[in-house]
Design an enzyme around this catalytic site. Structure first.
Site, PDB file in Angstrom:
ATOM      1  N   ARG A 294      16.885  88.220  41.021  1.00  0.00           N
ATOM      2  CA  ARG A 294      15.666  88.054  40.233  1.00  0.00           C
ATOM      3  C   ARG A 294      14.969  86.737  40.551  1.00  0.00           C
ATOM      4  O   ARG A 294      13.739  86.654  40.550  1.00  0.00           O
ATOM      5  CB  ARG A 294      15.981  88.200  38.735  1.00  0.00           C
ATOM      6  CG  ARG A 294      16.380  89.618  38.432  1.00  0.00           C
ATOM      7  CD  ARG A 294      16.655  89.929  36.979  1.00  0.00           C
ATOM      8  NE  ARG A 294      16.739  91.400  36.848  1.00  0.00           N
ATOM      9  CZ  ARG A 294      17.001  92.051  35.721  1.00  0.00           C
ATOM     10  NH1 ARG A 294      17.210  91.381  34.591  1.00  0.00           N
ATOM     11  NH2 ARG A 294      17.045  93.366  35.715  1.00  0.00           N
ATOM     12  N   TYR A 434       9.578  95.687  40.611  1.00  0.00           N
ATOM     13  CA  TYR A 434      10.988  95.925  41.002  1.00  0.00           C
ATOM     14  C   TYR A 434      11.941  94.830  40.533  1.00  0.00           C
ATOM     15  O   TYR A 434      11.515  93.832  40.002  1.00  0.00           O
ATOM     16  CB  TYR A 434      11.139  96.250  42.487  1.00  0.00           C
ATOM     17  CG  TYR A 434      10.720  95.278  43.568  1.00  0.00           C
ATOM     18  CD1 TYR A 434      10.550  93.929  43.366  1.00  0.00           C
ATOM     19  CD2 TYR A 434      10.530  95.775  44.876  1.00  0.00           C
ATOM     20  CE1 TYR A 434      10.208  93.088  44.423  1.00  0.00           C
ATOM     21  CE2 TYR A 434      10.178  94.947  45.923  1.00  0.00           C
ATOM     22  CZ  TYR A 434      10.017  93.599  45.686  1.00  0.00           C
ATOM     23  OH  TYR A 434       9.686  92.769  46.720  1.00  0.00           O
ATOM     24  N   GLU A 435      13.206  95.134  40.647  1.00  0.00           N
ATOM     25  CA  GLU A 435      14.260  94.236  40.135  1.00  0.00           C
ATOM     26  C   GLU A 435      14.107  94.033  38.627  1.00  0.00           C
ATOM     27  O   GLU A 435      14.338  92.943  38.096  1.00  0.00           O
ATOM     28  CB  GLU A 435      14.201  92.900  40.896  1.00  0.00           C
ATOM     29  CG  GLU A 435      15.473  92.069  40.889  1.00  0.00           C
ATOM     30  CD  GLU A 435      16.724  92.821  41.301  1.00  0.00           C
ATOM     31  OE1 GLU A 435      16.673  93.574  42.293  1.00  0.00           O
ATOM     32  OE2 GLU A 435      17.750  92.661  40.608  1.00  0.00           O
ATOM     33  N   GLY A 436      13.708  95.106  37.928  1.00  0.00           N
ATOM     34  CA  GLY A 436      13.479  95.047  36.476  1.00  0.00           C
ATOM     35  C   GLY A 436      12.036  94.719  36.189  1.00  0.00           C
ATOM     36  O   GLY A 436      11.618  93.564  36.372  1.00  0.00           O
ATOM     37  N   GLN A 441      12.164  92.315  31.668  1.00  0.00           N
ATOM     38  CA  GLN A 441      12.567  90.902  31.711  1.00  0.00           C
ATOM     39  C   GLN A 441      12.349  90.257  30.339  1.00  0.00           C
ATOM     40  O   GLN A 441      13.180  89.497  29.851  1.00  0.00           O
ATOM     41  CB  GLN A 441      11.748  90.131  32.758  1.00  0.00           C
ATOM     42  CG  GLN A 441      11.857  90.659  34.179  1.00  0.00           C
ATOM     43  CD  GLN A 441      13.253  90.590  34.749  1.00  0.00           C
ATOM     44  OE1 GLN A 441      14.027  89.697  34.420  1.00  0.00           O
ATOM     45  NE2 GLN A 441      13.599  91.562  35.572  1.00  0.00           N
TER      46      GLN A 441
END
Lengths: 593, 593
Positions: A294, A434-436, A441
């Site tokens: 992240r 992406y990546e959450g 978040q």
């Protein structure tokens, strides 16, 4: 066509004048003398500016093409990838025993920014491999490490992360991909994964997929998910490549941006997989990599912002349009350059003050990751866990905004693909997702991280701000007014928001969650405020010591003053939004939207 | 693929319950009974949803193709254009003598939103024609009107506006295109124009270019610019088409979005042109159209936001992911729909409250344009001139933000072109740039409009807000708290900013210009605050009168409360930024960016 120059001087200033890395006592940091880090940054900058950046538009225009199951990357990518490998850039923070250089993670982060700024789609092939290799390093058996790591560290083999399925992204408990034990220690993997970056391409001999799947009969939902290594080609005992495994690319997606990276639908048809870590503990294995992953994505937000900014500045200096209202600055020319106009400067200063502040924030975060890993420092680990969603969410949102603002400086030319500014915006857009996704978040921050260990980490953060203010107030009225006071006020707003959540979130958690996105942004502003106060102080000290490049340090101070005066007031707005509570957000029946 | 449903009920509510159009006394408005406007809106909605919207993705994917000087529009555009023409939509607000229907401009604006929301690239062909025809209607000779208008009103011939050249956009004084008098009343036009929307295409028999050019020997700079009619095919005395004129499309640009509209480089090689209006008064002729053109572009911001929002809502109701933290809402399903999550609602409410407020703002603006034109009302003309840069700049910025937020609701699918959400973002991006980039709008607002007639119009605006607050305070404590008080506070911030400009702008105009962008946004929030207060009041009245659709009016009130609580606090942030003055913005030497 846009160009890119790595901001090596800026990175050096942050590492040495602000974070004072060699004084941290983190093992390995003692080698990070300015001359050493400077040499590395220069080399990485050269590769970025001269090799990767010129391929950025080509990657966007050509994209990746799937033909007969093979993905062809854009012209020049393969040669550039070989150059990156030859320079040893793919494994700089991996252990030497696997072919890495064992440098601190902060160096990998610093050069990662440059690669990403120069060509995000390209840099992702290595970035994903780094993530997958880290997972194997942390959770793999000795045998697995020996089998996969040397080739992944060198990027002769690349890696992927396979999480998403058509019907489940954030909510991985809904996963359907199956892993059936074969009785010989291996598993038979079946299912479909989507949005797999670098899932198939022509730049590596083998691709090592890390795949989340469920072992039949295991626990329901997210607790029954395990992680598997699924190589494209099986690896023989002697390390040579064996049979093609039952995994193939079914499609590559047409996307808004990052066209140079192949985003694949991956079909697993009874592919052979090897358990990585423990059964049903797949999410835990993924989570140990999450702070790094992240932070890396947050860095992409900053990177695209910087690349776009550099070109906007060049254009604003070059393009003649209109006259300075206070008097012509280019009286012999037909008009003044755009950069004389206050609103163009406002836009450029928004970008510059964000970009430089965010760089410090990300590198500070990377130092904490080193501190956590190399010193087993639980406090540093707690703090970076708290700040990770802020780095990811705030930096990618604001980074995207910066690319839009940079594009705007070009006027109509910003909308024409030929000028390359649209690509920065289109490429930067993915990092918010992406990546959450950034809403996730915010949920992670407010729903989980804030309350961790009774709020220990957030209290430590406030303590940090407080002690900076205490240590640096009173000595210089200008510094107090320009830096310390705004930082205090913003931090107070953030605390008030935290207090609101505590007092109102218990009776109705939606009172906290409805304010989560605003809280993430507030927090980001306070962090950048702290970074700017630290950078301002470092610049003042350098000037007091008669630093050679006074203009550099004066510019830092002026840019910091801008951020404090023009960006930090956002915290009060976010606080007001938060304090309006859940009611306005939740009032409507779903049918009435 | 995304779908679009025209918000006819909403438009009707604004026209009749809020603006009470039939009571305004504007000539022609007496015919605008609810049944009449309702029938028109329904028909326009049908065309938009059923014919134009399905072509939106096709237009994006296929784009326009230039071959041998001919531009081919995407499949289906030609047939849809014929359908639009057959329905009489192209000339609804033009005089009957030229084939129009002489309806008020507000009706053209209302249906224009739908067309633009359904397919912006397509709607532009007609929109540009409307602008060019308006210019001829206002400035043309009787002969010019008779020659061009009937065919332009019907869109058998389309129109374009040619301003920009490669080296000059905003600063048109730098223009190089020449218009040499031929002694027979015609001019020989030579030069290159860029970014010409609908410059060449295959949907019309003729294209009437309006071209800004300089007559040699005339005044320097912007004061020497004249406007010319340059038809693609010359028109014979009897109205038939004659020889091909010396104008051709040299290239169509590859753009970030609106691919279905041909953005052309137009080469004028001694083309025959006819002066429109007076020599050297070309800018004045352009400016008379500007309020309408800019309102139309502001409407595009709103339109894309609404189209994107509608699809985001549908996705949020359909996509199952995660559970409501306060208890499962879909306990029998594998997960709850996205719309249960507070942060998804926040994002949707941001979009909904903007979109509906902006629609009222734009329609109010259109009513003022009718008032100015049909009643020669100088006050209305002054007020709409003041508000035009706010409508254009604020609505396109926020509209774009909404498309980004709608895209975000889709997670990874929002980034994949197949889902269509990226297109809304890419299409909406242009509206921030064309028809005067938003920074130029802010400059126009603060540098020109604010001080017009001694600040008369802005004072009238504040008076309007004040009298609304006075008339509606005290009757209902809830309405006071939710609507009147926030509106008062925001308006006070706006006044304070105006005061700051007055007190500090004289000694240094940069103190005003450095805050111009923030001022434009503040002003936009106060306008939407006023709109929401008016809509809230209208909804309350409707409920008190026992309106049939209580849920509709309750939803209006809840959405208004959201805007007041969650969006209006932005004014304080903008004020703080403005009050920091020019210093932080102007501090750096150009070399130090």
């Amino acid at each position: 066509m846009p160009s890119y120059t790595a901001p090596t001087k800026d990175t050096q200033f942050i590492l040495h004048d602000v974070l004072k890395v060699t004084e941290t006592g983190i093992p390995g940091y003692e080698e990070m003398e300015a001359s050493f880090t400077g040499a590395i940054l220069e080399e990485a900058g050269k590769l970025s500016g001269e090799v990767l950046a010129p391929l950025n538009v080509i990657g966007d225009t050509e994209g990746c093409v799937l033909e007969n199951g093979v993905v062809r990357t854009p012209a020049g990518f393969k040669e550039a990838f070989e150059e990156m490998k030859a320079g040893g850039w793919t494994g700089i923070d991996f252990p030497e025993e696997f072919g890495g250089q064992n440098m601190p993670y902060v160096m990998s982060t610093a050069v990662g920014e440059y690669f990403s700024a120069a060509n995000q789609a390209f840099a992702m092939y290595q970035g994903l491999t780094h993530g997958a290799a880290s997972a194997i390093l942390t959770h793999g058996t000795e045998d697995q490490k020996a089998t996969y790591l040397p080739n992944m560290v060198s990027c002769d083999w690349t890696g992927t992360m396979n999480l998403t399925e058509p019907h489940c992204g954030t909510d991985l408990g809904l996963m359907r991909t199956k892993a059936e034990p074969q009785g010989d220690g291996t598993y038979r993997i079946s299912g479909q994964k989507i949005f797999i970056s670098a899932g198939e391409h022509d730049m590596a001999e083998n691709i090592i997929h890390l795949v989340l799947a469920k072992i039949p009969g295991g626990p329901e939902g997210i607790k029954g998910v395990s992680l598997f290594i699924v190589p494209k080609f099986l690896v023989n005992e002697d390390g040579s490549l064996g049979a093609r495994n039952g995994v193939s690319c079914g499609k590559i997606e047409e996307k808004m941006g990052i066209h140079g990276n192949s985003t694949c639908v991956m079909n697993y048809d009874g592919a052979t997989g090897y358990l990585l870590g423990e059964e049903h503990k797949g999410m835990r294995a993924m989570f140990t990599m999450m702070n790094e992953a992240r932070l890396g994505v947050g860095m992409q937000g900053l990177a695209q912002a910087d690349a776009a900014y550099q070109n906007a500045v060049a254009y604003a200096k070059d393009r003649l349009q209109g006259r300075d209202v206070t008097g012509a600055k280019n009286p012999d020319g037909p008009a003044d350059p755009l950069i004389v106009h206050p609103d163009i400067r406002r836009a450029l200063m928004d970008q510059k003050s964000f970009t430089e502040g965010a760089r410090a924030f990300a590198l500070w975060g990377a130092v904490m990751i080193d501190q956590a890993h190399r010193m087993s420092d639980a406090d540093a680990d707690g703090m970076i866990s708290l700040l990770t969603p802020v780095i990811k969410g705030f930096m990618t949102d604001k980074g995207y905004d910066c690319t839009v603002a940079a594009q705007q400086v070009y006027g109509g030319h910003g909308y024409i693909e030929e000028w390359g500014m649209s690509q920065f915006t289109r490429d930067a857009r993915i990092a918010m997702i992406y990546e959450g996704a950034n809403g996730v978040q915010a949920l992670d921050l407010v729903g989980r991280k804030l309350a961790q260990q009774g709020g220990k980490h957030v209290m430590a953060f406030f303590e940090l701000v407080k002690s900076f203010c205490k240590d640096n107030a009173g000595a210089d009225a200008g510094f107090d007014k320009d830096f310390v006071e705004p930082l205090k006020a913003a931090s107070k707003d953030l605390q008030a928001a935290g207090m609101y959540f505590m007092q109102n979130g218990v009776k109705n958690p939606n009172n906290a969650l409805a304010g989560s996105y605003d809280f993430m942004h507030m927090f980001g502003h306070v962090c950048l405020g702290l970074m700017w106060a630290m950078m301002g102080k470092a610049a003042q000290e350098a000037l007091a010591e008669g630093a050679a490049d006074a203009a550099f340090h004066e510019t830092k101070l002026a840019t910091g003053r801008y951020y404090m005066a023009r960006q930090l007031p956002a915290t009060a707005m976010h606080l007001a939004r938060i304090q309006s509570g859940a009611e306005p957000v939740m009032a409507l029946e779903a049918a009435n939207f």
